[in-house]
Enzyme design. Structure first.
Site, PDB file in Angstrom:
ATOM      1  N   CYS A 218     -62.868 -16.395 -34.220  1.00  0.00           N
ATOM      2  CA  CYS A 218     -62.435 -16.740 -32.884  1.00  0.00           C
ATOM      3  C   CYS A 218     -63.626 -17.273 -32.110  1.00  0.00           C
ATOM      4  O   CYS A 218     -64.736 -17.288 -32.617  1.00  0.00           O
ATOM      5  CB  CYS A 218     -61.942 -15.478 -32.171  1.00  0.00           C
ATOM      6  SG  CYS A 218     -60.780 -14.534 -33.162  1.00  0.00           S
TER       7      CYS A 218
ATOM      8  N   ARG B  10     -62.879 -23.186 -33.354  1.00  0.00           N
ATOM      9  CA  ARG B  10     -63.123 -21.919 -34.050  1.00  0.00           C
ATOM     10  C   ARG B  10     -61.829 -21.148 -34.310  1.00  0.00           C
ATOM     11  O   ARG B  10     -61.817 -20.143 -35.025  1.00  0.00           O
ATOM     12  CB  ARG B  10     -64.061 -21.037 -33.229  1.00  0.00           C
ATOM     13  CG  ARG B  10     -65.426 -21.635 -32.994  1.00  0.00           C
ATOM     14  CD  ARG B  10     -66.264 -20.697 -32.169  1.00  0.00           C
ATOM     15  NE  ARG B  10     -66.478 -19.444 -32.853  1.00  0.00           N
ATOM     16  CZ  ARG B  10     -67.441 -19.211 -33.722  1.00  0.00           C
ATOM     17  NH1 ARG B  10     -68.291 -20.164 -34.009  1.00  0.00           N
ATOM     18  NH2 ARG B  10     -67.564 -18.042 -34.309  1.00  0.00           N
TER      19      ARG B  10
ATOM     20  N   TRP C  62     -58.039 -17.008 -33.812  1.00  0.00           N
ATOM     21  CA  TRP C  62     -57.526 -17.397 -35.130  1.00  0.00           C
ATOM     22  C   TRP C  62     -57.136 -16.077 -35.794  1.00  0.00           C
ATOM     23  O   TRP C  62     -58.001 -15.286 -36.164  1.00  0.00           O
ATOM     24  CB  TRP C  62     -58.609 -18.116 -35.922  1.00  0.00           C
ATOM     25  CG  TRP C  62     -58.159 -18.679 -37.228  1.00  0.00           C
ATOM     26  CD1 TRP C  62     -57.336 -19.746 -37.423  1.00  0.00           C
ATOM     27  CD2 TRP C  62     -58.536 -18.243 -38.536  1.00  0.00           C
ATOM     28  NE1 TRP C  62     -57.185 -19.990 -38.764  1.00  0.00           N
ATOM     29  CE2 TRP C  62     -57.913 -19.085 -39.468  1.00  0.00           C
ATOM     30  CE3 TRP C  62     -59.358 -17.225 -39.011  1.00  0.00           C
ATOM     31  CZ2 TRP C  62     -58.061 -18.941 -40.842  1.00  0.00           C
ATOM     32  CZ3 TRP C  62     -59.513 -17.061 -40.379  1.00  0.00           C
ATOM     33  CH2 TRP C  62     -58.861 -17.924 -41.282  1.00  0.00           C
TER      34      TRP C  62
ATOM     35  N   ASN D 283     -64.884 -11.373 -31.409  1.00  0.00           N
ATOM     36  CA  ASN D 283     -64.887 -12.270 -32.574  1.00  0.00           C
ATOM     37  C   ASN D 283     -65.436 -11.464 -33.743  1.00  0.00           C
ATOM     38  O   ASN D 283     -66.531 -10.908 -33.636  1.00  0.00           O
ATOM     39  CB  ASN D 283     -65.777 -13.486 -32.291  1.00  0.00           C
ATOM     40  CG  ASN D 283     -66.008 -14.324 -33.538  1.00  0.00           C
ATOM     41  OD1 ASN D 283     -65.124 -14.434 -34.380  1.00  0.00           O
ATOM     42  ND2 ASN D 283     -67.184 -14.894 -33.657  1.00  0.00           N
ATOM     43  N   GLY D 284     -64.674 -11.397 -34.846  1.00  0.00           N
ATOM     44  CA  GLY D 284     -65.143 -10.628 -36.004  1.00  0.00           C
ATOM     45  C   GLY D 284     -64.056  -9.684 -36.473  1.00  0.00           C
ATOM     46  O   GLY D 284     -62.877  -9.882 -36.161  1.00  0.00           O
TER      47      GLY D 284
ATOM     48  N   GLU E 297     -64.688 -32.984 -53.692  1.00  0.00           N
ATOM     49  CA  GLU E 297     -64.720 -33.082 -52.230  1.00  0.00           C
ATOM     50  C   GLU E 297     -63.631 -34.043 -51.721  1.00  0.00           C
ATOM     51  O   GLU E 297     -62.998 -33.779 -50.701  1.00  0.00           O
ATOM     52  CB  GLU E 297     -66.122 -33.516 -51.778  1.00  0.00           C
ATOM     53  CG  GLU E 297     -66.269 -33.816 -50.298  1.00  0.00           C
ATOM     54  CD  GLU E 297     -65.993 -32.642 -49.363  1.00  0.00           C
ATOM     55  OE1 GLU E 297     -65.766 -31.512 -49.847  1.00  0.00           O
ATOM     56  OE2 GLU E 297     -65.973 -32.874 -48.138  1.00  0.00           O
TER      57      GLU E 297
ATOM     58  N   LYS F 167     -60.722 -33.019 -49.071  1.00  0.00           N
ATOM     59  CA  LYS F 167     -60.516 -33.721 -47.790  1.00  0.00           C
ATOM     60  C   LYS F 167     -59.053 -34.107 -47.623  1.00  0.00           C
ATOM     61  O   LYS F 167     -58.462 -33.899 -46.581  1.00  0.00           O
ATOM     62  CB  LYS F 167     -61.367 -34.993 -47.710  1.00  0.00           C
ATOM     63  CG  LYS F 167     -62.823 -34.806 -47.383  1.00  0.00           C
ATOM     64  CD  LYS F 167     -63.156 -34.518 -45.939  1.00  0.00           C
ATOM     65  CE  LYS F 167     -63.236 -33.069 -45.635  1.00  0.00           C
ATOM     66  NZ  LYS F 167     -64.214 -32.222 -46.162  1.00  0.00           N
TER      67      LYS F 167
ATOM     68  N   GLU G 162     -56.781 -30.994 -47.108  1.00  0.00           N
ATOM     69  CA  GLU G 162     -57.042 -30.312 -45.837  1.00  0.00           C
ATOM     70  C   GLU G 162     -56.349 -30.974 -44.659  1.00  0.00           C
ATOM     71  O   GLU G 162     -55.793 -30.292 -43.809  1.00  0.00           O
ATOM     72  CB  GLU G 162     -58.547 -30.369 -45.504  1.00  0.00           C
ATOM     73  CG  GLU G 162     -59.404 -29.317 -46.116  1.00  0.00           C
ATOM     74  CD  GLU G 162     -60.868 -29.466 -45.681  1.00  0.00           C
ATOM     75  OE1 GLU G 162     -61.452 -28.444 -45.351  1.00  0.00           O
ATOM     76  OE2 GLU G 162     -61.410 -30.592 -45.679  1.00  0.00           O
TER      77      GLU G 162
ATOM     78  N   HIS H 201     -57.064 -32.360 -72.246  1.00  0.00           N
ATOM     79  CA  HIS H 201     -56.852 -30.959 -72.626  1.00  0.00           C
ATOM     80  C   HIS H 201     -55.741 -30.302 -71.823  1.00  0.00           C
ATOM     81  O   HIS H 201     -55.646 -29.073 -71.814  1.00  0.00           O
ATOM     82  CB  HIS H 201     -58.161 -30.175 -72.482  1.00  0.00           C
ATOM     83  CG  HIS H 201     -59.240 -30.682 -73.394  1.00  0.00           C
ATOM     84  ND1 HIS H 201     -59.134 -30.620 -74.764  1.00  0.00           N
ATOM     85  CD2 HIS H 201     -60.422 -31.290 -73.135  1.00  0.00           C
ATOM     86  CE1 HIS H 201     -60.212 -31.160 -75.310  1.00  0.00           C
ATOM     87  NE2 HIS H 201     -61.012 -31.580 -74.347  1.00  0.00           N
TER      88      HIS H 201
ATOM     89  N   LYS I 184     -62.746 -24.045 -38.386  1.00  0.00           N
ATOM     90  CA  LYS I 184     -64.032 -24.678 -38.661  1.00  0.00           C
ATOM     91  C   LYS I 184     -65.036 -23.691 -39.227  1.00  0.00           C
ATOM     92  O   LYS I 184     -65.776 -23.982 -40.150  1.00  0.00           O
ATOM     93  CB  LYS I 184     -64.563 -25.263 -37.352  1.00  0.00           C
ATOM     94  CG  LYS I 184     -65.918 -25.929 -37.460  1.00  0.00           C
ATOM     95  CD  LYS I 184     -65.762 -27.342 -37.908  1.00  0.00           C
ATOM     96  CE  LYS I 184     -67.050 -28.031 -38.249  1.00  0.00           C
ATOM     97  NZ  LYS I 184     -66.866 -28.954 -39.368  1.00  0.00           N
TER      98      LYS I 184
END
Ligand code: G6P
Length: 608
Positions: A2, A27, A75, A101-102, A481, A485, A488, A504, A603
């Site tokens: 958060c 965040r 979040w 936050n945490g 990557e 992207k 996401e 395979h 993020k």
């Protein structure tokens, strides 16, 4: 995970808190709230959804009068993103209110204890135990109450605390979660990161774990965990407000993609003096470098993939074994790591909980640590023996772009620097590679200028429900990557495969029309990848190839080709990834997705 903010001063607190929360929205953005104290009374307003909902509910803050307050953007971890679970939480007697936050790890036991003592819980959050503990331990002395409360907490927390009996005062407590104090004139602030502060002040105090502070309009007192006052240095924030704004682009992500040539230059230039590489934060002598027997790179998400790409350069140039480990896995494994291991920790935010935990685990085993991070003063930067900043500037879009390429650039610098110190590279190769490194910003710019057709390709490929990315060696690391992207931000299923592995198993999934993005830039292995392209084409795949300028053969097989300039394969990943970022961006845009804030993502993941 958060974002939290706090303000005490002479102006109305609510608009300041809302402005700060908007900057921290990256965040977490599933609910938000503020609490403001006015003449010894606390008013709380909170709502699920984005900060915009909170602005509407509070009439841009006008409905909450008062000059002291705290705010939160959430979040969800414990409890769904509802109005009730949104912060701030308030004690039953309505005298204490808290933003957090945490994660409070022992909250279940505390919750039971508090319920037994008659405290009434409204939410499902771990945070709510904090307000009831404050009420329970209230001794009439705010500082003592805060200390007695935090002594009971286990886990990670950045807390902002407001008490109705102490008008004008807010407490900020830090334990394993980011928290910065902003020092103003006649007003003071706290926030989870500097983006929320720069509009008001450039003077900051970075709290360490275990420290806490009392803020009033006229001063900030910082204490260690025993409550003893400590003197803290005031640092100057050098990031500009404009740097954190969109700069005319539709999205932060596009702005950040476009900024990459400049960001990579910022990571390179200060470290290149004439023909020499100077690594500011890493001053190992040749003797010390020789003691390193292996390199372990750890990180999460895109930073992990930057590690996968950087591994090739370090192994090749430094002749050291390199393993790349997902931090969330490494933290619970039993790694063969000791004082002869150099642990390279990659993190844009410097606050990723899994990465911090993996790092601590390796430090316990004696590893030497080198952090490659973007955010100055972040937890990982502080924990590491040495830190090399990536100097990418603030990155706001959830999906990282310049964070990734600057991490890669620093790994390349590290590889060449170490190889030169250890006399593992000839003078000729050193100079050739150095000039390749110096050329990266220009080549990235060329990719941006050359690929005006990517929006059209995005339009063509946007309807597919699944896309495969293939490549070998460094191309494979970029495929990882590129696939991340795309998934996401456009929510299209995307998977990366080592091209040689297709036969395979995965080739069974190739049907008529299946899009395959084939990375074919590494000239040492391009011919082999070409064979894989032919194999998937034979099974009906639609191939979008990324290849080096001048590769005409690819045109005979691929349906579409994106060209990049020629770069030494060791460093090509930083250039090759750029068209894939653009492809993901424009595909998401075509689909109307919320590009800067993709669903379910955040993020900076400061919880496990
Ligand atoms: C989150 C972000 C990713 C990022 C990862 C690691 O998942 O959405 O973009 O790569 O965290 O973050 P870090 O700050 O440690 O690089």
């Amino acid at each position: 995970m958060c974002g939290i903010v706090g303000f005490t001063g002479k102006q109305s607190a609510a608009p300041v808190l809302l402005a700060g929360l908007k900057k921290l929205e990256y965040r977490g953005y599933d609910s938000a709230g503020i609490a403001v104290e006015n003449d010894g009374l606390i008013s709380v307003s909170k709502v699920s959804g984005r900060i915009a909902n909170l602005c509407e509910k509070t009439k841009d803050g006008a409905l909450l009068q008062g000059n002291t307050g705290i705010g939160h953007t959430r979040w969800a971890t414990h409890g769904a993103p509802t109005d009730v679970n949104a912060h701030p939480h308030i004690s039953n007697d309505r005298r204490f209110t808290v933003v957090h936050n945490g994660i409070i790890e022992n909250y279940m036991a505390l919750r039971e204890e508090l319920i037994e003592k008659g405290y009434h819980f409204e939410s499902q959050t771990d945070t709510e135990v904090v307000v009831h503990l404050l009420e329970m331990y209230d001794s009439g002395d705010f500082k003592e109450t805060v200390m007695r409360t935090t002594a009971r907490l286990e886990g990670s927390y950045a807390l902002g605390i407001l008490c109705a009996d102490c008008p004008g005062t807010i407490y900020a407590v830090r334990e394993a979660s980011p928290l910065i104090l902003g020092v103003g004139v006649g007003e003071n602030f706290f926030a989870s990161d500097v983006t929320a502060l720069v509009a008001y002040t450039r003077n900051a105090i970075y709290l360490e774990d275990g420290e806490f502070a009392a803020l009033t309009p006229n001063g900030i007192s910082v204490f260690d965990c025993t409550g003893a006052p400590i003197r803290k240095e005031i640092s100057r924030i050098t990031w500009s407000i404009e740097a954190a704004e969109k700069g005319g682009y539709d999205h932060f992500m596009l702005k950040e993609i476009m900024e990459q040539p400049r960001a990579v230059k910022a990571a390179l230039t200060p470290r290149l003096q004439g023909d020499e590489i100077h690594l500011d934060g890493f001053d190992y002598s040749a003797e010390e470098l020789r003691e390193i027997r292996k390199v372990v790179i750890t990180a999460c998400g895109s930073a992990y993939y930057a590690g996968c790409a950087g591994k090739y350069a370090i192994e090749k140039l430094c002749r050291l074994p390199v393993t790349v480990e997902l931090a969330s896995e490494l933290r619970y494994s039993d790694p063969q790591i000791d004082s002869s291991t150099l642990l390279i920790v990659l993190s844009q935010s410097g606050e990723t909980a899994d990465t911090i935990a993996a790092m601590k685990e390796c430090q316990k085993r004696g590893a030497k640590t080198l952090a490659v991070v973007n955010v100055v003063g972040s937890t990982i930067a502080k924990l590491a023996d040495h830190t090399l900043y990536t100097w990418a500037g603030p990155e706001i879009a959830v999906a990282t772009t310049k964070g990734y390429t600057t991490q890669l650039t620093v790994l390349y610098l590290f590889a060449l620097y170490t190889a030169e110190k250890l006399a593992l590279v000839s003078e000729e190769d050193y100079h050739r590679l150095l000039s390749q490194l110096q050329g990266l910003p220009k080549q990235m710019q060329q990719v941006l200028d050359m690929n005006t057709a990517i929006p059209r390709l995005a339009e063509k490929y946007k309807h597919n429900s699944s896309v495969f990315f293939i490549g070998r060696n460094t191309d494979y690391s970029v495929a990882l990557e590129g696939a991340l992207k795309l998934k996401e931000i456009s929510y299209i299923h995307a998977e990366a495969y080592a091209a040689g592995e297709l036969k395979h198993g995965t080739i069974a999934l190739i049907d008529e029309g299946q899009p395959v993005v084939a990375l074919c830039c590494n000239e040492m292995i391009a011919e082999k990848t070409m064979n894989n392209i032919i194999e998937v084409k034979a099974r009906g795949a639609k191939v979008l190839a990324v290849a080096e300028k001048g590769n005409r053969t690819i045109l005979s097989q691929a349906d579409d080709v994106i060209y990049i300039p020629r770069v030494d394969p060791l460093f090509s990943a930083a250039v090759e990834v750029v068209p894939l970022q653009l492809l993901a961006y424009y595909t998401a845009k075509e689909k109307g997705c919320d590009i800067d804030k993709p669903k379910n993502l955040a993020k900076s993941v400061t919880v496990e």
